[in-house]
Design a protein around this motif. Structure first.
Motif, short mmCIF file in Angstrom:
data_model
loop_
_atom_site.label_atom_id
_atom_site.label_comp_id
_atom_site.label_asym_id
_atom_site.label_seq_id
_atom_site.Cartn_x
_atom_site.Cartn_y
_atom_site.Cartn_z
N GLY B 247 79.98 -54.86 -20.04
CA GLY B 247 80.26 -56.06 -19.22
C GLY B 247 79.32 -57.19 -19.57
N THR B 248 78.04 -56.86 -19.69
CA THR B 248 77.04 -57.89 -19.99
C THR B 248 77.29 -58.50 -21.36
OG1 THR B 248 75.49 -56.55 -18.73
CG2 THR B 248 74.57 -58.36 -19.99
N VAL B 249 77.60 -57.63 -22.33
CA VAL B 249 77.84 -58.13 -23.68
C VAL B 249 79.07 -59.04 -23.71
CG1 VAL B 249 78.54 -57.44 -26.01
CG2 VAL B 249 76.66 -56.25 -24.87
N TRP B 250 80.12 -58.63 -22.99
CA TRP B 250 81.31 -59.48 -22.94
C TRP B 250 80.94 -60.85 -22.34
CZ3 TRP B 250 83.68 -61.52 -18.46
CH2 TRP B 250 84.79 -62.32 -18.73
N ALA B 251 80.21 -60.79 -21.22
CA ALA B 251 79.82 -62.04 -20.57
C ALA B 251 78.98 -62.89 -21.52
CB ALA B 251 79.05 -61.74 -19.29
N GLY B 280 71.10 -60.54 -18.27
CA GLY B 280 71.43 -59.54 -19.29
C GLY B 280 70.28 -58.55 -19.46
N GLY B 281 69.06 -59.09 -19.44
CA GLY B 281 67.87 -58.25 -19.57
C GLY B 281 67.79 -57.24 -18.42
N ALA B 312 74.01 -54.47 -10.76
CA ALA B 312 73.79 -55.81 -10.23
C ALA B 312 73.74 -56.84 -11.36
CB ALA B 312 72.50 -55.85 -9.41
N GLY B 313 72.96 -56.51 -12.42
CA GLY B 313 72.84 -57.45 -13.54
C GLY B 313 74.17 -57.68 -14.21
N ALA B 314 74.88 -56.58 -14.48
CA ALA B 314 76.14 -56.69 -15.20
C ALA B 314 77.17 -57.45 -14.37
CB ALA B 314 76.67 -55.30 -15.55
#
Lengths: 489, 519
Positions: B247-251, B280-281, B312-314
Motif C-alpha cells: 500500500g505504501t509503495v503504491w501511494a 512511509g517510514g 496506520a502508516g500504510a
C-alpha cells in the motif's frame, strides 16, 4: 528627510523592454520631472465611436513607458465613456464590477463614505461617470458626466498651455467637450504642509527591471497589482477585459491571456482611480490649534496635526527617537520600518493616524511570528499613487483666503475592490481598525474622536473634516495597443 | 458560560417561497419601524429575547433542491429558554412561516401537524427544538461572554471614556491613581464590579474540551490501527506487513515521491513530500518490527503492535494518495454563474453596521472517502478550535463573532454561516491571506471549489476564483439581527480587560499603566 534618501519611484524600477512600448508611461512614473500638468475631464457626444481618438492622435500621442519625455500624456476612460464610444455590452461585462458600476453606485458610495454629507463638498460631488446601471438602483447623478480623462504633463506652464490649446482644439473639432478641468502641480508639500508621497510600493516580476534598493520587504509588490495580465499578490494573473475577435477587423490587440475567440483588451493596462479632494487649510490648522490647546499640557497644533497625519511635517515617520537615530551606525533609510517591534501600542505614531491606517505594515500583528505574514497580507492591498495637488499653496496656512485647493488623488491598481476600496473601507473608514472603537481616519473620515495613546492615558480630541470629496470616478487606463483598438470603435 | 450555535433548516413549498420571504421581511420591517422609549432599532427583539446575540432567517434557493428556510441562531445558554423567548415574541409569524414549509416525514411530522393545523395554538418551541440541526463545526469569537455581560461592560467602558474626557486633571496623576479614581466612581454606578463573573471557560468545559480532542485522536488512531490488529490476529505476521508495504509503495509511486512540487507548509508542518516519506517510514518500521518480533523473537504482543503501526502508516499513505487521485480528477468551476441581481441584493444588504453576515450553501462532492474525511475533518477541527481559539483569534484574525458549518439536505449539502466584523471583501481576503488552510479543509469538499491539494492546501489561495465561488453560493438574508451593532470581537474583549482591571481594588503602577492603555 532629504530628497535623496528616498529615491523616486521611477528610479527604483522600470518596465521591461518588451512591455515598455505598450504600457502607458503613467504606470512607470508619475512624471515628477514635469511639474506643470492639467487633467482634462472629457464628455463625448452621443455615439462618439473611436474617431475622436484619431483626431486627438494627430496632435498629441499617449506616452509609453520607454523613458521620460517632455511633454507626457496619459489617457483613461470611464465605463460610460466606453459605452458612449460603442463598445458592446459583452465586452463591457468583462471589466471588473467596480469599474462597471462606477464610484457613485449607491452602495459603493455608502461604503466609500461618500454619502456622508460632511465629507463631501456642499451640494455633493460635482463630477463622475454617471454610469448606467441596469441592475439595482441608479447611481447618484453628478452634474458633470465624465467619459474620459486626458492628463497632460509639461516642463513649464507655457508649453503646458500650448499643449492644452492643441488638445482642446482637436477635441472640439471631434465634438468632445472638456467638461471639467483641474490644473495640477508637483509640490514638495501637500497643502496642509506635510511632505507627501513618501511610501510607494515597489513593483517586481517578469515585466519589471528592478533597480538598486528594491529588496525592501515593506514595499515590494508583484507587478500584477498594477499591470493587468501580470501575476498579482494572490498568485493569479490580474484579470482584465477581453473583446470578441471580429475576422474583418484589424487585430492590434494581442491574444494575451484571453481565451480562444477573444483578444486581450486589458493586457498592459490598469485601473486608474481619481478622486478630487478639496482641502480647507485654514480650517484645518485653526481647528488643530484649538483642539491642541483644549488638550492642555502645552501641546501645539503642529503636534496634533502630526498625530492626525501620522508623520512629522517633514515626512519623517513618527517613531521613537531610538529608531530614527540609532546610536551606532548611519541612520537606515527612514521608510524601512515596521510598527510591531518599534511602536506596537502607538505611543509614537497613533494607531488611528492617517498614515498608519493607509499602510499598517506589520502593526496589526499579535505576535512576532505573525508580523512577517501580516506584512505580506498588507502588501496585498497596496496602491500605486500618482496624484498631484491643485490650487496655489496658502500664503498663511491659518488665514482663510477663499481659494480652492486640494489633492487630485490618483492611484493605479488592477483589483479596485481588493486594493483601493479595501484601503478606504477596511483601513481608513473602519471604526474597529486596530483595536479601536468607533473611530475613523481623522484626516479623511467624518468628524469624530481620535485616540492618541499617551501616559497615563490616551488623549481623545474631536477632529473635524477638512478634506472633502468633490468628484471622482474609476477609469480604465488602457495599453497603447488597446487605445489603437478603441480608436477603431 | 455556555453559548449555543444552531440552525433550523426546513424545506419550503416552492409555491409559498415568496410568501415566506414576505413574512420574514415583514418581521424585519416591524422591527425597523417600531419605536419604543429607548433605542428604536430592533428594540422589540433585543428586549424580548435577551439571550440572543445573532440571528438570521433566510430562504435559500437552489436549482437542484426545493427552497429551504434557514433560521440561524447564536445565543447564550441552553436552547430551551431561548426558544421560549423567541416563541413568546414571534409566535404568530413563526407559525405562518412554518405553514409555508413542506410537511416533514418521520418523527417530526406529528409535531409539525400539531403546530401548523388551522387555529392551532400548540407551542412551536418543541418543534423547532426537534428540528434543530447542530453544527458540524462552529467558532465563537467571544467565548463565554454572554450578551448581558457585554452590555454591562459597554456601559462601564463608556463611563470610563467620559470621565477621562471630562476630567483633564486626571492626566497629572499616575496610572495607579487614575485607576483608583475611576474605580471609586464606577463602583457606585456599577455595583456588579464587586461580584465575581462566571469564568469564560469553566473547568468542566475545559476538561470536556480536552477530553473531546484526546478522544477524537484516540479514535482516529484506533481506526487506522484496527486493520493491522485484525489481520495480525488472523493471519501470519508477513501478510499485514506485506499489505502495508505494498500500500505504501503504491501511494509513494502515485504521489511521485519527491518530484511533487513542494507546497507551502501547513501550520508549521513540513511539506507534503516530507510527510509522505515520514509516513512511509512509519509503515516500513511497523512491518519490520512486526515480522522481526514474530519470526526471530517470538514476541507476539510486539509483533501485533508493529502490525498496527504498519497499518496506520500504510492507511495514511493510501488515503493521501487516494485523495490525490480524487483531487486530480475533480472538476473545479472556473466561472460560477453569477446572478448579478442576487449579488446586488447581497451587496446592498452589506456594510450597514459594524458586522456583516454571510450564509452559503454548497453541494458536496460524492464518494465514501470524501464523506468520511469531511465529517472527520470538521469534527476534529471543531475540537481543535475549542481549545485553540478562545481569545477571539482564529489564526491571526479576530473578526468572527459566530460562525458555523452544518450538513443539510440529508448530508448532501454543506451550509456555512458567519457573523463577522468588517466587510465581506476583507473577511475573505483575511482567509485567503492568513487562514486559507482551515478554510480549504472545511470547504474543499464543496462541488466547484477552486483546485485544492491534500484537502487543506491551495484551494482558497486562488483569490478571485474563490471569491466568485463563495459569492455565487450565498443568499442575502431576508432578516438578520445583531444584538450589538457597533461592537467588534476585539472591542468586547477589550472591555473585558477594562472591567477586570476595575474589579481589582488597587493596581501597582506597571499593571495600572498596562490597564490604562486599553482605555
Amino acid at each position: 528627510m532629504s530628497e535623496t534618501e528616498v529615491p523616486r519611484v521611477s528610479d527604483r524600477w522600470k518596465v521591461a523592454k518588451e512591455y515598455a512600448a505598450d504600457v502607458q508611461g503613467l504606470i512607470a512614473s508619475p512624471f515628477a520631472d514635469l511639474p506643470e500638468a492639467a487633467s482634462l475631464f472629457l464628455s463625448l457626444p452621443e455615439n462618439a465611436g473611436g474617431s475622436w481618438l484619431h483626431a486627438l492622435r494627430q496632435v498629441i500621442a499617449v506616452t509609453p513607458a520607454l523613458g521620460l519625455t517632455d511633454p507626457s500624456i496619459a489617457l483613461a476612460f470611464t465605463c460610460s465613456g466606453l459605452r458612449q464610444m460603442g463598445m458592446d455590452e459583452a465586452a463591457l461585462g468583462s471589466f471588473s464590477r467596480e469599474f462597471r458600476e462606477g464610484m457613485h453606485q449607491i452602495d459603493r458610495s455608502r461604503r466609500l463614505g461618500d454619502d456622508d454629507k460632511t465629507t463631501s463638498i456642499p451640494g455633493g460631488p460635482v463630477w463622475g461617470g454617471n454610469t448606467f446601471d441596469p441592475y439595482g438602483k441608479q447611481a447618484t447623478k453628478t452634474p458633470v458626466t465624465v467619459h474620459a480623462v486626458l492628463l497632460l504633463y509639461a516642463k513649464d506652464i507655457s508649453s503646458l498651455n500650448g499643449l492644452i490649446a492643441k488638445a482642446e482644439h482637436a477635441l472640439s473639432e471631434a465634438g468632445v467637450i472638456v467638461s471639467h478641468r483641474v490644473d495640477i502641480q508637483v509640490t514638495e508639500r501637500e497643502h496642509f504642509g506635510f511632505a507627501d508621497g513618501v511610501s510607494q510600493p515597489i513593483l517586481y516580476g517578469p515585466a519589471i527591471v528592478s533597480g538598486p534598493g528594491t529588496e525592501s520587504k515593506w514595499h515590494r509588490i508583484p507587478a500584477g497589482e498594477v499591470i493587468i495580465g501580470q501575476t498579482n499578490a494572490h498568485g493569479d494573473l490580474a484579470a482584465g477585459p477581453i473583446v470578441a475577435e471580429v475576422p474583418e477587423k484589424p487585430t492590434m490587440l494581442g491574444v494575451g491571456n484571453a481565451p480562444p475567440g477573444y483578444r486581450d483588451l486589458g493586457r498592459n493596462g490598469s485601473y486608474l482611480v481619481i478622486r478630487e479632494l478639496q482641502q480647507d487649510v485654514a480650517g484645518f490648522w485653526n481647528h488643530m490649534d484649538t483642539e491642541a490647546a483644549a488638550l492642555g499640557g502645552g501641546l501645539t497644533g503642529e503636534w496634533l496635526a502630526e498625530r492626525v497625519v501620522g508623520r512629522k511635517i517633514d515626512g519623517t515617520g513618527l517613531l521613537p527617537e531610538t529608531v530614527l537615530h540609532p546610536d551606532s551606525s548611519v541612520a537606515r533609510t527612514v521608510n524601512e520600518f515596521g510598527y510591531f517591534n518599534e511602536d506596537k501600542d502607538g505611543l509614537s505614531c497613533p494607531l488611528g493616524s492617517h498614515v498608519r491606517r493607509s499602510n499598517p505594515r506589520d502593526g496589526l500583528a499579535r505576535t512576532q511570528d505573525e508580523a512577517h505574514a501580516l506584512v505580506h497580507s498588507v502588501n496585498s492591498h497596496r496602491i500605486l499613487r500618482c496624484g498631484r495637488k491643485f490650487g496655489p499653496p496658502p500664503a498663511d496656512p491659518r488665514q482663510q483666503d477663499g481659494v480652492a485647493r486640494g489633492l487630485l488623488f490618483m492611484c493605479l491598481n488592477t483589483d479596485i475592490a481588493r486594493q483601493f476600496e479595501f484601503v478606504q473601507e477596511t483601513w481608513l473608514l473602519n471604526p474597529g481598525f486596530a483595536t479601536q472603537a468607533d473611530e475613523v481616519d481623522p484626516l479623511m473620515g467624518p468628524k469624530g474622536r481620535m485616540s492618541i495613546p499617551a501616559c497615563p492615558f490616551r488623549h481623545r480630541p474631536k477632529i473635524e473634516t477638512f478634506v472633502k470629496f468633490a468628484g471622482g470616478e474609476y477609469f480604465f487606463l488602457p495599453s497603447l495597443s488597446a487605445i489603437d483598438y478603441l480608436a477603431t470603435l | 458560560m455556555r453559548q449555543t450555535v444552531l440552525s433550523v433548516v426546513l424545506e419550503v413549498q416552492p409555491a409559498s417561497a415568496s410568501r415566506l420571504r414576505e413574512i420574514i421581511r415583514g418581521i424585519r420591517k416591524a422591527e425597523e419601524t417600531v419605536k419604543t422609549d429607548a433605542d428604536w432599532y430592533y428594540d422589540r427583539l433585543r428586549h424580548g429575547v435577551p439571550l440572543l446575540q445573532f440571528m438570521s432567517m433566510t430562504v435559500c434557493e437552489d436549482a437542484q433542491f426545493d427552497p429551504v428556510l434557514v433560521i440561524e441562531c447564536n445565543f447564550d445558554g441552553a436552547p430551551g429558554p431561548f426558544w421560549a423567548q423567541l416563541e413568546n415574541l414571534y409566535s404568530k409569524e413563526l407559525r405562518d412561516m412554518l405553514r409555508c414549509c413542506q410537511r416533514p416525514r418521520g418523527k417530526l411530522q406529528a409535531l409539525f401537524d400539531h403546530v401548523t393545523a388551522p387555529e392551532s395554538r400548540a407551542a412551536i418551541a418543541p418543534f423547532l427544538e426537534a428540528a434543530t440541526i447542530w453544527p458540524a463545526v462552529f467558532h465563537i469569537g467571544n467565548r463565554g461572554l454572554p450578551r448581558e455581560r457585554s452590555e454591562r461592560e459597554t456601559a462601564l467602558f463608556d463611563y470610563c471614556q467620559k470621565r477621562l474626557d471630562d476630567e483633564p486633571a486626571l492626566r497629572s496623576r499616575t496610572a495607579t491613581e487614575v485607576h483608583a479614581a475611576l474605580r471609586t466612581g464606577a463602583l457606585a454606578q456599577f455595583p456588579w464590579l464587586n461580584k465575581p463573573e462566571q469564568p469564560q471557560v469553566s473547568t468542566a468545559e475545559n476538561i470536556a474540551d480536552w477530553a473531546n480532542l484526546i478522544g477524537f485522536l484516540v479514535l482516529a488512531v484506533a481506526v487506522l490501527t484496527v486493520p493491522g490488529l485484525l489481520l495480525r490476529s488472523t493471519f501470519p505476521s508477513w501478510l499485514p506487513a506485506l499489505l502495508g508495504i505494498l500500500g505504501t509503495v503504491w501511494a509513494g509511486f502515485h504521489l511521485n515521491w519527491m518530484k511533487d512540487p513542494a507546497l507551502p507548509g501547513l501550520m508549521g508542518l513540513p511539506n507534503p513530500p516530507v510527510i509522505i516519506f515520514g509516513i512511509g517510514g512509519v509503515a516500513l518500521f511497523g512491518a519490520v518490527v512486526s515480522v522481526g518480533a514474530d519470526r526471530f523473537l517470538h514476541w507476539s504482543c510486539v509483533s501485533t503492535v508493529g502490525a498496527m503501526i504498519c497499518s496506520a502508516g500504510a492507511l495514511l499513505a493510501v488515503i493521501l494518495a487516494w485523495i490525490d487521485v480524487l483531487e486530480t480528477a475533480d472538476p473545479s468551476q472556473t466561472a460560477p454563474p453569477l446572478n448579478e441581481q442576487k449579488i446586488r441584493d447581497q451587496i446592498a444588504s452589506e456594510d450597514r453596521i459594524t458586522q456583516n453576515h454571510m450564509i452559503s450553501i454548497v453541494h458536496l462532492k460524492p464518494g465514501v472517502l470524501r464523506a468520511i474525511l469531511i465529517r472527520a475533518g470538521l469534527w476534529g477541527l471543531g475540537y481543535f478550535l475549542r481549545l485553540q481559539a478562545r481569545d477571539g483569534y482564529l489564526a491571526s484574525m479576530r473578526t468572527i463573532h459566530f460562525a458555523h458549518w452544518a450538513f443539510v439536505s440529508n448530508g448532501s449539502r454543506l451550509m456555512f454561516h458567519s457573523n463577522f466584523d468588517g466587510t465581506w471583501e476583507s473577511y475573505l481576503d483575511d482567509f485567503i491571506e492568513k487562514a486559507h488552510a482551515g478554510l480549504t479543509l472545511a470547504w474543499s469538499s464543496g462541488v466547484g471549489f477552486p483546485p485544492a491539494r491534500f484537502l487543506a492546501f491551495e484551494g482558497a489561495t486562488h483569490g478571485l476564483a474563490f471569491k466568485n465561488w463563495a459569492r455565487h453560493s450565498m443568499t442575502a438574508s431576508q432578516f438578520w439581527f445583531s444584538a450589538y451593532r457597533d461592537l467588534t470581537v476585539n472591542q468586547i474583549e477589550r472591555q473585558v480587560l477594562v472591567a477586570d482591571g476595575l474589579r481589582t481594588p488597587t493596581l501597582p503602577e506597571v499593571k495600572a499603566a498596562d490597564w490604562a492603555r486599553r482605555l
